[in-house]
Design a protein around this motif. Structure first.
Motif, PDB file in Angstrom:
ATOM      1  N   LEU A 166       0.828  -1.213   0.000  1.00  0.00           N
ATOM      2  CA  LEU A 166       0.000   0.000   0.000  1.00  0.00           C
ATOM      3  C   LEU A 166       0.862   1.263   0.000  1.00  0.00           C
ATOM      4  O   LEU A 166       0.534   2.250  -0.663  1.00  0.00           O
ATOM      5  CB  LEU A 166      -0.952   0.002   1.191  1.00  0.00           C
ATOM      6  CG  LEU A 166      -2.149  -0.941   1.108  1.00  0.00           C
ATOM      7  CD1 LEU A 166      -2.942  -0.906   2.409  1.00  0.00           C
ATOM      8  CD2 LEU A 166      -3.039  -0.599  -0.062  1.00  0.00           C
ATOM      9  N   GLU A 167       1.979   1.239   0.748  1.00  0.00           N
ATOM     10  CA  GLU A 167       2.877   2.398   0.765  1.00  0.00           C
ATOM     11  C   GLU A 167       3.488   2.633  -0.612  1.00  0.00           C
ATOM     12  O   GLU A 167       3.555   3.765  -1.091  1.00  0.00           O
ATOM     13  CB  GLU A 167       3.977   2.204   1.813  1.00  0.00           C
ATOM     14  CG  GLU A 167       3.495   2.384   3.227  1.00  0.00           C
ATOM     15  CD  GLU A 167       4.547   2.055   4.269  1.00  0.00           C
ATOM     16  OE1 GLU A 167       5.654   1.572   3.907  1.00  0.00           O
ATOM     17  OE2 GLU A 167       4.276   2.278   5.456  1.00  0.00           O
ATOM     18  N   MET A 168       3.909   1.564  -1.276  1.00  0.00           N
ATOM     19  CA  MET A 168       4.480   1.715  -2.614  1.00  0.00           C
ATOM     20  C   MET A 168       3.422   2.207  -3.600  1.00  0.00           C
ATOM     21  O   MET A 168       3.701   3.039  -4.454  1.00  0.00           O
ATOM     22  CB  MET A 168       5.082   0.407  -3.105  1.00  0.00           C
ATOM     23  CG  MET A 168       5.747   0.579  -4.449  1.00  0.00           C
ATOM     24  SD  MET A 168       6.626  -0.880  -4.921  1.00  0.00           S
ATOM     25  CE  MET A 168       7.427  -0.289  -6.391  1.00  0.00           C
ATOM     26  N   MET A 169       2.216   1.694  -3.467  1.00  0.00           N
ATOM     27  CA  MET A 169       1.137   2.130  -4.345  1.00  0.00           C
ATOM     28  C   MET A 169       0.842   3.617  -4.135  1.00  0.00           C
ATOM     29  O   MET A 169       0.654   4.363  -5.097  1.00  0.00           O
ATOM     30  CB  MET A 169      -0.123   1.296  -4.067  1.00  0.00           C
ATOM     31  CG  MET A 169      -1.125   1.326  -5.180  1.00  0.00           C
ATOM     32  SD  MET A 169      -2.522   0.224  -4.877  1.00  0.00           S
ATOM     33  CE  MET A 169      -1.725  -1.330  -4.626  1.00  0.00           C
ATOM     34  N   SER A 170       0.835   4.055  -2.900  1.00  0.00           N
ATOM     35  CA  SER A 170       0.597   5.460  -2.598  1.00  0.00           C
ATOM     36  C   SER A 170       1.696   6.339  -3.203  1.00  0.00           C
ATOM     37  O   SER A 170       1.408   7.370  -3.821  1.00  0.00           O
ATOM     38  CB  SER A 170       0.545   5.653  -1.081  1.00  0.00           C
ATOM     39  OG  SER A 170       0.453   7.009  -0.754  1.00  0.00           O
ATOM     40  N   LYS A 171       2.950   5.923  -3.057  1.00  0.00           N
ATOM     41  CA  LYS A 171       4.063   6.681  -3.643  1.00  0.00           C
ATOM     42  C   LYS A 171       3.967   6.694  -5.166  1.00  0.00           C
ATOM     43  O   LYS A 171       4.239   7.718  -5.801  1.00  0.00           O
ATOM     44  CB  LYS A 171       5.395   6.094  -3.200  1.00  0.00           C
ATOM     45  CG  LYS A 171       5.715   6.369  -1.745  1.00  0.00           C
ATOM     46  CD  LYS A 171       6.997   5.689  -1.325  1.00  0.00           C
ATOM     47  CE  LYS A 171       7.212   5.851   0.173  1.00  0.00           C
ATOM     48  NZ  LYS A 171       8.342   5.077   0.661  1.00  0.00           N
ATOM     49  N   THR A 172       3.582   5.568  -5.750  1.00  0.00           N
ATOM     50  CA  THR A 172       3.437   5.497  -7.204  1.00  0.00           C
ATOM     51  C   THR A 172       2.359   6.453  -7.678  1.00  0.00           C
ATOM     52  O   THR A 172       2.545   7.171  -8.677  1.00  0.00           O
ATOM     53  CB  THR A 172       3.102   4.048  -7.629  1.00  0.00           C
ATOM     54  OG1 THR A 172       4.121   3.181  -7.164  1.00  0.00           O
ATOM     55  CG2 THR A 172       2.984   3.922  -9.128  1.00  0.00           C
ATOM     56  N   TYR A 173       1.240   6.499  -6.977  1.00  0.00           N
ATOM     57  CA  TYR A 173       0.160   7.418  -7.354  1.00  0.00           C
ATOM     58  C   TYR A 173       0.597   8.873  -7.181  1.00  0.00           C
ATOM     59  O   TYR A 173       0.267   9.728  -7.984  1.00  0.00           O
ATOM     60  CB  TYR A 173      -1.101   7.142  -6.539  1.00  0.00           C
ATOM     61  CG  TYR A 173      -1.869   5.930  -6.988  1.00  0.00           C
ATOM     62  CD1 TYR A 173      -1.797   5.464  -8.294  1.00  0.00           C
ATOM     63  CD2 TYR A 173      -2.701   5.256  -6.119  1.00  0.00           C
ATOM     64  CE1 TYR A 173      -2.510   4.361  -8.708  1.00  0.00           C
ATOM     65  CE2 TYR A 173      -3.417   4.136  -6.518  1.00  0.00           C
ATOM     66  CZ  TYR A 173      -3.312   3.709  -7.812  1.00  0.00           C
ATOM     67  OH  TYR A 173      -4.032   2.621  -8.236  1.00  0.00           O
ATOM     68  N   GLN A 174       1.346   9.147  -6.108  1.00  0.00           N
ATOM     69  CA  GLN A 174       1.840  10.515  -5.891  1.00  0.00           C
ATOM     70  C   GLN A 174       2.797  10.933  -7.003  1.00  0.00           C
ATOM     71  O   GLN A 174       2.715  12.045  -7.520  1.00  0.00           O
ATOM     72  CB  GLN A 174       2.515  10.618  -4.528  1.00  0.00           C
ATOM     73  CG  GLN A 174       1.552  10.566  -3.375  1.00  0.00           C
ATOM     74  CD  GLN A 174       2.265  10.449  -2.027  1.00  0.00           C
ATOM     75  OE1 GLN A 174       3.467  10.621  -1.932  1.00  0.00           O
ATOM     76  NE2 GLN A 174       1.503  10.145  -0.992  1.00  0.00           N
ATOM     77  N   ASN A 175       3.685  10.021  -7.386  1.00  0.00           N
ATOM     78  CA  ASN A 175       4.618  10.323  -8.488  1.00  0.00           C
ATOM     79  C   ASN A 175       3.867  10.533  -9.793  1.00  0.00           C
ATOM     80  O   ASN A 175       4.205  11.405 -10.577  1.00  0.00           O
ATOM     81  CB  ASN A 175       5.652   9.221  -8.650  1.00  0.00           C
ATOM     82  CG  ASN A 175       6.618   9.166  -7.490  1.00  0.00           C
ATOM     83  OD1 ASN A 175       6.793  10.155  -6.774  1.00  0.00           O
ATOM     84  ND2 ASN A 175       7.248   8.024  -7.292  1.00  0.00           N
ATOM     85  N   TYR A 176       2.844   9.727 -10.020  1.00  0.00           N
ATOM     86  CA  TYR A 176       2.040   9.873 -11.231  1.00  0.00           C
ATOM     87  C   TYR A 176       1.342  11.230 -11.243  1.00  0.00           C
ATOM     88  O   TYR A 176       1.333  11.932 -12.244  1.00  0.00           O
ATOM     89  CB  TYR A 176       1.014   8.745 -11.351  1.00  0.00           C
ATOM     90  CG  TYR A 176      -0.025   9.021 -12.401  1.00  0.00           C
ATOM     91  CD1 TYR A 176       0.277   8.882 -13.750  1.00  0.00           C
ATOM     92  CD2 TYR A 176      -1.299   9.468 -12.052  1.00  0.00           C
ATOM     93  CE1 TYR A 176      -0.669   9.143 -14.729  1.00  0.00           C
ATOM     94  CE2 TYR A 176      -2.240   9.756 -13.019  1.00  0.00           C
ATOM     95  CZ  TYR A 176      -1.913   9.589 -14.347  1.00  0.00           C
ATOM     96  OH  TYR A 176      -2.849   9.873 -15.315  1.00  0.00           O
ATOM     97  N   SER A 177       0.772  11.616 -10.098  1.00  0.00           N
ATOM     98  CA  SER A 177       0.024  12.870 -10.050  1.00  0.00           C
ATOM     99  C   SER A 177       0.945  14.073 -10.216  1.00  0.00           C
ATOM    100  O   SER A 177       0.541  15.097 -10.749  1.00  0.00           O
ATOM    101  CB  SER A 177      -0.774  12.984  -8.758  1.00  0.00           C
ATOM    102  OG  SER A 177       0.082  13.131  -7.659  1.00  0.00           O
ATOM    103  N   LYS A 178       2.201  13.958  -9.781  1.00  0.00           N
ATOM    104  CA  LYS A 178       3.160  15.058  -9.949  1.00  0.00           C
ATOM    105  C   LYS A 178       3.515  15.246 -11.420  1.00  0.00           C
ATOM    106  O   LYS A 178       3.750  16.348 -11.872  1.00  0.00           O
ATOM    107  CB  LYS A 178       4.423  14.809  -9.138  1.00  0.00           C
ATOM    108  CG  LYS A 178       4.214  14.980  -7.649  1.00  0.00           C
ATOM    109  CD  LYS A 178       5.481  14.611  -6.883  1.00  0.00           C
ATOM    110  CE  LYS A 178       5.209  14.634  -5.396  1.00  0.00           C
ATOM    111  NZ  LYS A 178       6.359  14.154  -4.628  1.00  0.00           N
TER     112      LYS A 178
END
Length: 179
Positions: A166-178
């Protein structure tokens, strides 16, 4: 000619509770046997079921133009996303399009590989794992109706794997949104 007139005082068609109690007293073995048999069969079954754990997080999504969110991708990546999404890229300001993009291998493939590695390190055979089946069985991604809140849930039989994934998924989504 005889007529059948029903007498309102005729109680022959009514159920007598005392008769019902007498029947249950005489035939008590059937329900008790059924209850014991059900218990005996259900206990081993419930003990044999693999436990499953679930964790989740929520993301508040802004309404963005799907074309703008893909502007930084190279032409090969754009064609991959176009193939995955079809005509949905033409819809501007549509959160559902963003949800489909967030489910795509373009965004979640690193998380899939990480989950596969965790399972492999734990000694499980992950040779037959496929991305789409992993999405369908392990992930639940829902856009809350009437909101821009995306709820992501991850299910796994190993409790220790849920939080890192879940932490990696959250970071991946944050990177995508940036981007």
């Amino acid at each position: 000619m005889t007529t059948n007139i029903q007498n309102p005082n005729n109680f022959e068609d009514d159920i007598d509770l005392l008769d019902l109690i007498d029947i249950l007293k005489r035939r008590w073995r059937i329900p008790v046997t059924f209850a014991i048999l059900s218990l005996v069969l259900s206990i081993p079954y419930s003990l044999s079921i693999k436990k499953s754990w679930e964790g989740n997080f929520k993301i508040v999504m802004d309404k963005v133009d799907a074309g703008d969110s893909l502007a930084d991708l190279n032409s090969g990546q754009k064609s991959l996303v176009s193939a995955l999404l079809g005509s949905q890229l033409e819809i501007n300001n549509d959160l559902k399009t963003e949800v489909v993009i967030l489910e795509s291998p373009l965004v979640l493939k690193p998380v899939f590989k990480f989950a596969k590695r965790l399972k492999s390190d734990a000694g499980e055979n992950v040779e037959n794992w496929r991305y789409q089946k992993w999405i369908d069985t392990k992930l639940n991604i829902n856009l809350r109706k009437g909101t821009s809140v995306l709820k992501i849930s991850y299910r796994d039989s190993n409790k220790e794997h849920i939080l890192p994934i879940l932490e990696m998924m959250s970071k991946t989504y944050q990177n995508y949104s940036k981007s």
